[in-house]
Design a protein around this motif. Structure first.
Motif, PDB file in Angstrom:
ATOM      1  N   UNK A  47      -2.859   2.463  13.121  1.00  0.00           N
ATOM      2  CA  UNK A  47      -1.930   2.482  11.999  1.00  0.00           C
ATOM      3  C   UNK A  47      -2.750   2.561  10.717  1.00  0.00           C
ATOM      4  N   UNK A  48      -2.236   3.247   9.723  1.00  0.00           N
ATOM      5  CA  UNK A  48      -2.991   3.460   8.490  1.00  0.00           C
ATOM      6  C   UNK A  48      -3.422   2.147   7.855  1.00  0.00           C
ATOM      7  N   UNK A  49      -2.628   1.088   8.041  1.00  0.00           N
ATOM      8  CA  UNK A  49      -2.991  -0.174   7.399  1.00  0.00           C
ATOM      9  C   UNK A  49      -4.148  -0.896   8.077  1.00  0.00           C
ATOM     10  N   UNK A 126      -4.142 -10.725   3.530  1.00  0.00           N
ATOM     11  CA  UNK A 126      -3.167  -9.688   3.811  1.00  0.00           C
ATOM     12  C   UNK A 126      -3.945  -8.372   3.765  1.00  0.00           C
ATOM     13  N   UNK A 127      -3.621  -7.449   4.629  1.00  0.00           N
ATOM     14  CA  UNK A 127      -4.330  -6.172   4.624  1.00  0.00           C
ATOM     15  C   UNK A 127      -3.642  -5.115   3.770  1.00  0.00           C
ATOM     16  N   UNK A 128      -2.331  -5.245   3.577  1.00  0.00           N
ATOM     17  CA  UNK A 128      -1.618  -4.246   2.777  1.00  0.00           C
ATOM     18  C   UNK A 128      -0.216  -4.720   2.451  1.00  0.00           C
ATOM     19  N   UNK A 129       0.385  -4.020   1.516  1.00  0.00           N
ATOM     20  CA  UNK A 129       1.822  -4.135   1.276  1.00  0.00           C
ATOM     21  C   UNK A 129       2.430  -2.738   1.447  1.00  0.00           C
ATOM     22  N   UNK A 130       3.758  -2.703   1.682  1.00  0.00           N
ATOM     23  CA  UNK A 130       4.485  -1.438   1.829  1.00  0.00           C
ATOM     24  C   UNK A 130       3.951  -0.601   2.998  1.00  0.00           C
ATOM     25  N   UNK A 131       4.329   0.678   3.024  1.00  0.00           N
ATOM     26  CA  UNK A 131       3.716   1.643   3.919  1.00  0.00           C
ATOM     27  C   UNK A 131       4.302   1.776   5.306  1.00  0.00           C
ATOM     28  N   UNK A 132       5.473   1.205   5.566  1.00  0.00           N
ATOM     29  CA  UNK A 132       6.155   1.389   6.845  1.00  0.00           C
ATOM     30  C   UNK A 132       7.419   2.223   6.577  1.00  0.00           C
ATOM     31  N   UNK A 274     -10.421   1.438  -0.377  1.00  0.00           N
ATOM     32  CA  UNK A 274      -9.293   2.193   0.181  1.00  0.00           C
ATOM     33  C   UNK A 274      -8.197   2.433  -0.848  1.00  0.00           C
ATOM     34  N   UNK A 275      -8.043   1.531  -1.788  1.00  0.00           N
ATOM     35  CA  UNK A 275      -6.939   1.637  -2.732  1.00  0.00           C
ATOM     36  C   UNK A 275      -7.225   2.596  -3.879  1.00  0.00           C
ATOM     37  N   UNK A 325      -3.447  -1.420  -0.640  1.00  0.00           N
ATOM     38  CA  UNK A 325      -4.429  -2.279   0.016  1.00  0.00           C
ATOM     39  C   UNK A 325      -4.943  -3.361  -0.924  1.00  0.00           C
ATOM     40  N   UNK A 326      -4.911  -3.099  -2.224  1.00  0.00           N
ATOM     41  CA  UNK A 326      -5.480  -4.057  -3.176  1.00  0.00           C
ATOM     42  C   UNK A 326      -4.611  -4.313  -4.397  1.00  0.00           C
TER      43      UNK A 326
END
Length: 421
Positions: A47-49, A126-132, A274-275, A325-326
């Protein structure tokens, strides 16, 4: 006897040589921040995250922080991730993972482990927010379900299947929230089924499900193959919602506190990389490789840049609720967000209604380690959150979660399935 200057220098050199010979090799390189070990085994799902773990490995960031032997190991499913965490790295499993945010709590309490045996866990970042996204089969496109799921009611019955990736995990909670807000009971009106993320598109292609919720790149791949459309991206459901986490076995953390901080610092540095918009093409090129995802870059890059083709005629460019990511404190593990996850798992009967959520969060969430690691990674104070709560959270349907009163939020929800102790 009096030594002349040359004799004194020689004697001093001899003393240092003797001390060096008597000291374990490498001890002179030690410092208060040197990791106790050079290795940890971390799991990830395609998964991208998962990108921060992959980038930290590929770009030598783990090595930079004294952990050159970190392994980032592909897992077949979230169930496999759980099983390998229970097994542990020393017995051929894994020490930690890119993981669904609630899953460390479900493992910690034994709710999802064999014989309900608790395995103490720690949530470090946390590794990320959003993105699903929630994507719907092509055959249902004429119904027009988007943020409002209610149009699907005309075609749904108890045989209808809505897929997610793990019971009680983020994707389960997003699709349940969406269905319930549209007046569809995810337990009574339809079936919710578990499918591993990389298998979502293949299952939709053979018509075994009506909709699914998963992370990228699988929603974009579905659209590119023209076998469905994205009703919504999950940032529309809850703006900048928390998603994946870095979870570790608590015994590994307790044995290796310096390595834990170093590992977290490396992941934070990778998240910041990444961000950066300029790095997105390279990031997608790396994670798309056969060794990691084995997915074409065109299936990963557009949504990573906020360019979304929903597959039903809607297109947006530079969407602000893309995967982060950040920025906007995406990496910080807000305890208030963990409280929402636990409250929702109580709502759907995954956790008992008498769960002491705040006590559980105090055991699992180690935001103090995150802060120390962020400082070590050179994060300026201006980029760190001021406190452990982001405050009241408002969802697309107007519901409000106040971390000071989760019971009121739970009471406001019409469709739910509560379990006893």
């Amino acid at each position: 006897m009096t030594l002349n200057r040359r004799q004194a220098i020689a004697a001093t050199a001899a003393l240092f040589a003797a001390a060096r010979a008597a000291t374990p090799r490498g001890a002179f390189a030690q410092s208060p921040t040197t990791p106790e070990v050079r290795k940890a085994v971390l799991g990830y799902i395609a998964l991208t995250d998962a990108a921060p773990l992959i980038i930290a490995k590929e770009k030598g960031i783990f090595a930079k922080y004294g952990l050159p032997d970190v392994e980032v190991s592909k897992q077949a499913s979230w169930g496999a991730t759980r099983d390998n965490i229970v097994l542990g790295g020393e017995r051929g499993g894994i020490d930690g993972a890119h993981i669904l945010s609630p899953l460390p709590y479900l493992i910690h309490t034994g709710r999802v482990t064999q014989n309900n045996q608790p395995v103490p866990m720690v949530l470090l970042a946390r590794l990320n927010t959003n993105g699903q996204a929630i994507s719907v089969a092509e055959k249902h496109k004429p119904l027009g379900a988007r943020l409002d799921a209610s149009p699907l009611r005309r075609a749904m019955n108890r045989e209808s299947k809505f897929a997610m990736t793990f019971r009680g995990g983020t994707h389960d909670l997003w699709i349940r929230y969406w269905l319930a807000a549209g007046g569809i009971d995810p337990d009574g009106d339809v079936q919710t089924i578990v499918v591993p993320p990389p298998q979502m598109v293949a299952n939709m292609k053979v018509n075994t499900m009506d909709a699914f919720c998963v992370g990228e790149p699988w929603n974009d791949q579905l659209v590119n193959q023209r076998i469905g459309y994205s009703a919504l991206v999950t940032g529309e459901l809850w703006r900048d919602h928390p998603e994946k986490a870095l979870g570790m076995r608590a015994d590994w953390v307790e044995r290796h506190p310096r390595a834990t901080e170093a590992l977290t610092a490396a992941v934070i540095e990778a998240q910041r990389w990444c961000d950066a918009d300029a790095n997105k093409p390279e990031m997608c090129s790396i994670i798309g490789r056969r060794a990691w995802f084995n997915v074409p870059v065109p299936d990963i890059l557009p949504r990573s840049q906020g360019n979304i083709d929903y597959g039903d005629g809607r297109r947006v460019e530079n969407f602000p609720l893309r995967m982060k990511f950040w920025r906007d404190h995406a990496s910080y593990p807000f305890p208030s967000h963990d409280l929402w996850f636990l409250t929702e798992d109580i709502r759907w009967g995954v956790l008992p209604s008498n769960t002491d959520a705040k006590a559980l969060i105090a055991q699992v969430n180690r935001e103090g380690i995150w802060r120390a690691a962020a400082e070590r990674a050179g994060v300026p104070a201006s980029e760190m959150p001021s406190g452990p709560s982001r405050g009241r959270e408002t969802f697309f349907d107007g519901k409000v979660f106040d971390p000071e009163d989760p019971a009121a939020y739970l009471a406001s929800l019409t469709i739910k399935k509560l379990a006893g102790a």
